[in-house]
Design an enzyme around this catalytic site. Structure first.
Site, PDB file in Angstrom:
ATOM      1  N   GLU A   1       0.815  -1.209   0.000  1.00  0.00           N
ATOM      2  CA  GLU A   1       0.000   0.000   0.000  1.00  0.00           C
ATOM      3  C   GLU A   1       0.857   1.272   0.000  1.00  0.00           C
ATOM      4  O   GLU A   1       0.514   2.260  -0.655  1.00  0.00           O
ATOM      5  CB  GLU A   1      -0.923   0.027   1.230  1.00  0.00           C
TER       6      GLU A   1
ATOM      7  N   LYS B   1      23.887   0.466   0.460  1.00  0.00           N
ATOM      8  CA  LYS B   1      23.326  -0.695   1.128  1.00  0.00           C
ATOM      9  C   LYS B   1      23.379  -0.589   2.652  1.00  0.00           C
ATOM     10  O   LYS B   1      24.379  -0.187   3.212  1.00  0.00           O
ATOM     11  CB  LYS B   1      24.100  -1.948   0.713  1.00  0.00           C
TER      12      LYS B   1
ATOM     13  N   TRP C   1      20.309 -12.928  -4.123  1.00  0.00           N
ATOM     14  CA  TRP C   1      19.027 -12.230  -4.246  1.00  0.00           C
ATOM     15  C   TRP C   1      17.852 -13.143  -3.949  1.00  0.00           C
ATOM     16  O   TRP C   1      16.744 -12.937  -4.438  1.00  0.00           O
ATOM     17  CB  TRP C   1      18.923 -11.564  -5.625  1.00  0.00           C
TER      18      TRP C   1
ATOM     19  N   ASP D   1      25.775 -13.119 -15.793  1.00  0.00           N
ATOM     20  CA  ASP D   1      25.760 -11.906 -14.968  1.00  0.00           C
ATOM     21  C   ASP D   1      26.018 -12.239 -13.508  1.00  0.00           C
ATOM     22  O   ASP D   1      25.384 -13.125 -12.952  1.00  0.00           O
ATOM     23  CB  ASP D   1      24.382 -11.227 -15.074  1.00  0.00           C
TER      24      ASP D   1
ATOM     25  N   CYS E   1      27.365  -4.634 -11.985  1.00  0.00           N
ATOM     26  CA  CYS E   1      26.770  -3.295 -12.057  1.00  0.00           C
ATOM     27  C   CYS E   1      27.510  -2.291 -11.184  1.00  0.00           C
ATOM     28  O   CYS E   1      26.878  -1.481 -10.521  1.00  0.00           O
ATOM     29  CB  CYS E   1      25.338  -3.323 -11.578  1.00  0.00           C
TER      30      CYS E   1
ATOM     31  N   HIS F   1      21.307   4.785 -16.295  1.00  0.00           N
ATOM     32  CA  HIS F   1      20.446   5.230 -15.201  1.00  0.00           C
ATOM     33  C   HIS F   1      19.865   6.613 -15.491  1.00  0.00           C
ATOM     34  O   HIS F   1      19.023   7.098 -14.751  1.00  0.00           O
ATOM     35  CB  HIS F   1      21.236   5.258 -13.888  1.00  0.00           C
TER      36      HIS F   1
ATOM     37  N   CYS G   1      24.824  -1.019 -18.148  1.00  0.00           N
ATOM     38  CA  CYS G   1      23.955  -2.093 -17.635  1.00  0.00           C
ATOM     39  C   CYS G   1      22.877  -2.356 -18.686  1.00  0.00           C
ATOM     40  O   CYS G   1      22.930  -1.784 -19.776  1.00  0.00           O
ATOM     41  CB  CYS G   1      23.344  -1.665 -16.290  1.00  0.00           C
TER      42      CYS G   1
HETATM   43  N1  GLN Z   1      21.519  -8.964 -18.427  1.00  0.00           N
HETATM   44  C1  GLN Z   1      20.819  -8.129 -17.496  1.00  0.00           C
HETATM   45  C2  GLN Z   1      20.111  -6.995 -18.229  1.00  0.00           C
HETATM   46  O1  GLN Z   1      20.627  -6.526 -19.168  1.00  0.00           O
HETATM   47  C3  GLN Z   1      21.759  -7.531 -16.486  1.00  0.00           C
HETATM   48  C4  GLN Z   1      21.021  -6.756 -15.441  1.00  0.00           C
HETATM   49  C5  GLN Z   1      21.899  -6.307 -14.310  1.00  0.00           C
HETATM   50  O2  GLN Z   1      23.092  -6.361 -14.385  1.00  0.00           O
HETATM   51  N2  GLN Z   1      21.315  -5.828 -13.246  1.00  0.00           N
HETATM   52  O3  GLN Z   1      19.052  -6.551 -17.846  1.00  0.00           O
HETATM   53 ZN    ZN Z   2      24.111  -4.272 -14.475  1.00  0.00          ZN
END
Ligand code: GLN
Ligand code: ZN
Length: 765
Positions: A17, A116, A565, A603, A647, A698, A730
């Site tokens: 929510e 983090k 994760w 990755d 990343c 980004h 990325c």
């Molecule tokens: N291969 C993934 C993408 O391109 C890598 C994502 C990531 O590194 N967070 O979305």
């Molecule tokens: Zn990445």
């Protein structure tokens, strides 16, 4: 009588929510009062859920982040938002999210940096300090919440971040020493404690989780100074640490003049006796016996065996709680009606963890017989988990036992493989590629959702995805990229996509946890041995490859990232689980290779996230994590090019491990600033090929050819051009096609320009 309390409850709400209200508020669809109303309703609901506890936390709720709340509580706003129009909440979101300049004259404000929160996947807004920082207490919001809790009939226990941890979490922006601010900070805390005492509070939870880290002597000394300064008789302070063992800081912690201590009795289970022995006469010990970082039911009978003698000794000086705030687990298992009942019987989310605390306290205070039925159910659930064939697959165990060092080794060293790969891929100098995903348009998301809901049949879904893949290939060919990708339209999430296809995983519907602000993640639950029943990506990748003569990269998530994760089983070492994941990824890699795929990217976006809080424990983690990657990747022939992607660009402290992965190509994030780019390569010398990201995905900005040429030139000063790749930072899934196309066109142009210059230079040499 043992007492119960909680360190913090998830704020996002059982149905997220808070997320939806925040995003509506930011889009201007609801007003302030409606947002506040949602906040109030969530607090009321959360306290209701905690009503059986002797004390409920207050101040753990936040509209964005509790560290940012602390900055506002202490009047420590960055200079750049001071004096701007709007009230405290406007300023609060401005620091949290930044604000771009707009047509009607608002100024651009940079967002506060995020990082983090210890070793969790939660991100906090980093407090900013300089030599002029002053603190002015504004406890109004906290005091209002204390009243809010009381009016609901609860006994509030304010939760605040301790002064030394607060300084430790922040950064100095002018190079001054944060610890110099301690004398200015302590009066604000003293005032805060005055206000809380005046408001009739008895206990206050003050978090100093840095006590579980390796403290430099000046930080240890700061804790001593702070807590002797803040010592008082009119308020009971519960000094709280979590996320690990106190180890060498145990004596320090228990020497501070407070009324009680909370310790993490899950990760610090071996320290319980030392904590009891160190507890001064008359003081309180809160044992965090229920795991706040994972989703498994606790073994209540075993805990009672452990707790009964301690309870006999401490009586009402024993408190029970989760190990840490429940912020890091989903809200309520009762919502997961689709979960396999047997698996569900093994789990406990925030709500269920509080019930476990309640059962433990009752059994201690009134005898186990008062909870006989619940304890028997608990024992049965644990036995079912222990004995279930779902958790153990003999074939997987056998395969694991058969792993030899050979499995982690390529056939030849890089120098010998590289020419074979360059020939196989027809690889030009400064090859261009992308990181995997292409824009995830609304249509793609809708198609996936419709398929999931059963509104679209498999063949219609496959057709739609193939159309999207074909579009990605067409666009990449038109752009002139060298190594193509299929674009990942079929993936909702880089971990969940694989978790859904592997045996040993359960996927929840509402198992969300806050990552930052309104952003949530839904980790899969890894409960059993990992088996790959069938190829997971081969059809999509080979379809993409069938459309082009250029090489298409196979795209996989690595074992360490899947592990980090995910909510991982706690009945075997993480290393063993990671190796099982590595075997599954390895099978996929070999299937891709057999299907004619010449480059495969694995990755490892979350490799760093698994680093333990204590540096002394880093190496043992890195040893098995890197070996897991090697097992997944290195079974291929010399000709097959292995890529990996991370990343971030902080590698100085783990260079040796990154190198030991022995990936042929690594792509990393570096586009953000020129300085950083050179800094990275000052210390990071990668012996194989490397693609420093030259396009910051980004940001919505389209980088110019010149900008990217400049970045590549900087990179080429440290990396021989023969080993340099050209790629974004990325994946592109969060961007739109109309940003991505011009940006990649410029990127390809930049590579061509540099290639031409280099050829001229070679010719004249
Ligand atoms: N291969 C993934 C993408 O391109 C890598 C994502 C990531 O590194 N967070 O979305
Ligand atoms: Zn990445």
């Amino acid at each position: 009588m043992a007492k119960t309390h909680n360190l913090g409850f998830p704020r996002i709400g059982a149905k997220r929510e808070l997320k939806f209200a925040l995003e509506k508020f930011w889009r201007g669809e609801i007003d302030r009062a409606t947002l506040e109303e949602t906040g109030h309703a969530l607090k009321v609901e959360n306290w209701q859920r905690q009503a059986r506890l002797d004390r409920v936390p207050v101040g753990d709720f936040s509209f964005y982040d509790h560290v940012l709340d602390t900055s506002f509580l202490l009047g420590n706003l960055p200079q750049r938002v001071r004096g701007l129009e709007g009230d405290a909440l406007d300023q609060y979101f401005r620091v949290a999210r930044g604000r771009s300049a707009c047509d009607h004259g608002c100024v651009h404000v940079a967002a506060g940096e995020m990082t983090k929160w210890f070793d969790t996947n939660y991100h906090y807004i980093v407090p900013e300090f300089d030599r002029h920082t002053r603190f002015t207490l504004d406890a109004s919001r906290l005091l209002a919440q204390i009243e809010e809790a009381r009016s609901q009939g609860h006994t509030p226990k304010p939760v605040i971040l301790g002064p030394v941890t607060y300084l430790w979490l922040g950064k100095s922006i002018d190079g001054s020493d944060r610890l110099d601010l301690l004398p200015r900070l302590l009066p604000a805390y003293a005032q805060l404690f005055d206000a809380l005492a005046q408001a009739g509070c008895d206990w206050v939870q003050v978090d100093e989780p840095i006590l579980v880290t390796e403290l430099d002597p000046e930080w240890a000394q700061a804790l001593r100074i702070a807590w002797h300064h803040l010592k008082r008789d009119d308020l009971d302070i519960l000094l709280t640490s979590y996320f690990g063992e106190l180890k060498e800081n145990l004596q320090l912690a228990f020497s501070l003049p407070v009324s009680g201590w909370h310790v993490d009795a899950v990760r610090g289970a071996d320290e319980i006796d030392a904590a009891v022995a160190s507890l001064p006469e008359g003081k309180v010990l809160s044992l965090g016996v229920i795991d706040g970082r994972n989703v498994w039911k606790s073994d209540l009978n075993a805990l009672l065996d452990r707790l009964e003698p301690i309870h006999a000794q401490l009586g009402d000086r024993l408190w029970l709680a989760p190990s840490c705030s429940l912020l890091h687990v989903p809200v309520d298992l009762d919502q997961e009606t689709d979960l396999e009942p047997e698996i569900r019987s093994w789990l406990a989310f925030a709500q269920q963890k509080l019930e476990e605390i309640d059962v433990l306290a009752n059994a201690l205070n009134h005898g186990r017989s008062s909870e006989a039925a619940t304890l028997a159910d608990n024992a049965e659930a644990l036995a079912s988990r222990r004995n279930s064939s779902r958790t153990r697959n003999p074939a997987v165990r056998e395969a694991l036992a058969g792993i030899t060092p050979e499995w982690g080794r390529r056939q030849s060293p890089y120098a010998k493989r590289a020419p074979k790969q360059h020939a196989a891929l027809n690889q030009p100098l400064l090859p261009t590629t992308t990181i995997g995903s292409f824009p995830q348009t609304a249509e793609i998301r809708q198609t996936r959702a419709a398929f999931r809901r059963g509104e679209l049949d498999e063949s219609a879904y496959t057709t739609a995805m193939k159309e999207e893949i074909a579009r990605c290939i067409r666009e990449q060919e038109a752009l002139g990229l060298d190594v193509l990708v299929h674009g990942e339209p079929e993936r909702n999430d880089m971990v969940e996509y694989f978790a859904e296809q592997l045996e040993g995983f359960a996927i929840t519907r509402f198992g969300w946890v806050q990552s930052y602000g309104s952003r949530c993640v839904k980790p899969a639950i890894l409960y059993g041995d990992i088996r790959r029943p069938r190829p997971m990506t081969v059809d999509w990748i080979t379809y993409a490859q069938s459309l082009t003569d250029k090489p298409v990269k196979g795209m996989l998530t690595g074992p360490v990232t899947i592990l980090n994760w995910t909510f991982v089983r706690d009945d075997q070492p993480r290393r063993d689980t990671c190796y099982q994941l590595a075997l599954a990824v390895r099978e996929e890699v070999l299937d891709l290779e057999r299907a004619g795929i010449r480059a495969i990217q694995i990755d490892e976006a979350a490799l760093r996230e698994g680093l333990p809080l204590r540096r002394s424990q880093w190496q043992s983690y890195l040893d098995w994590a890197i070996e897991a990657f090697r097992i997944s990747a290195n079974g291929v022939k010399d000709e097959t090019q292995i890529h990996t992607h991370m990343c971030y660009s902080e590698f100085n402290d783990i260079i040796d491990s990154i190198i030991a992965m022995d990936a042929d190509v690594i792509s990393i994030e570096t586009a953000r600033s020129r300085m950083e780019l050179l800094d990275v390569f000052e210390v990071f010398e990668y012996p194989n090929e490397i693609g420093p990201g030259v396009y910051d995905i980004h940001s919505p900005n389209v980088p110019s050819v010149d900008q990217m040429v400049a970045l590549l030139r900087l990179a080429a000063r440290r990396i021989p051009v023969e080993r340099l790749w050209v790629n974004p930072d990325c994946g592109l899934k969060t961007r739109s096609w109309d940003e991505v196309i011009p940006a990649l066109r410029n990127m390809v142009d930049a590579a061509r320009q540099l290639r031409a210059e280099h050829e001229v230079r070679q010719a004249s040499a």
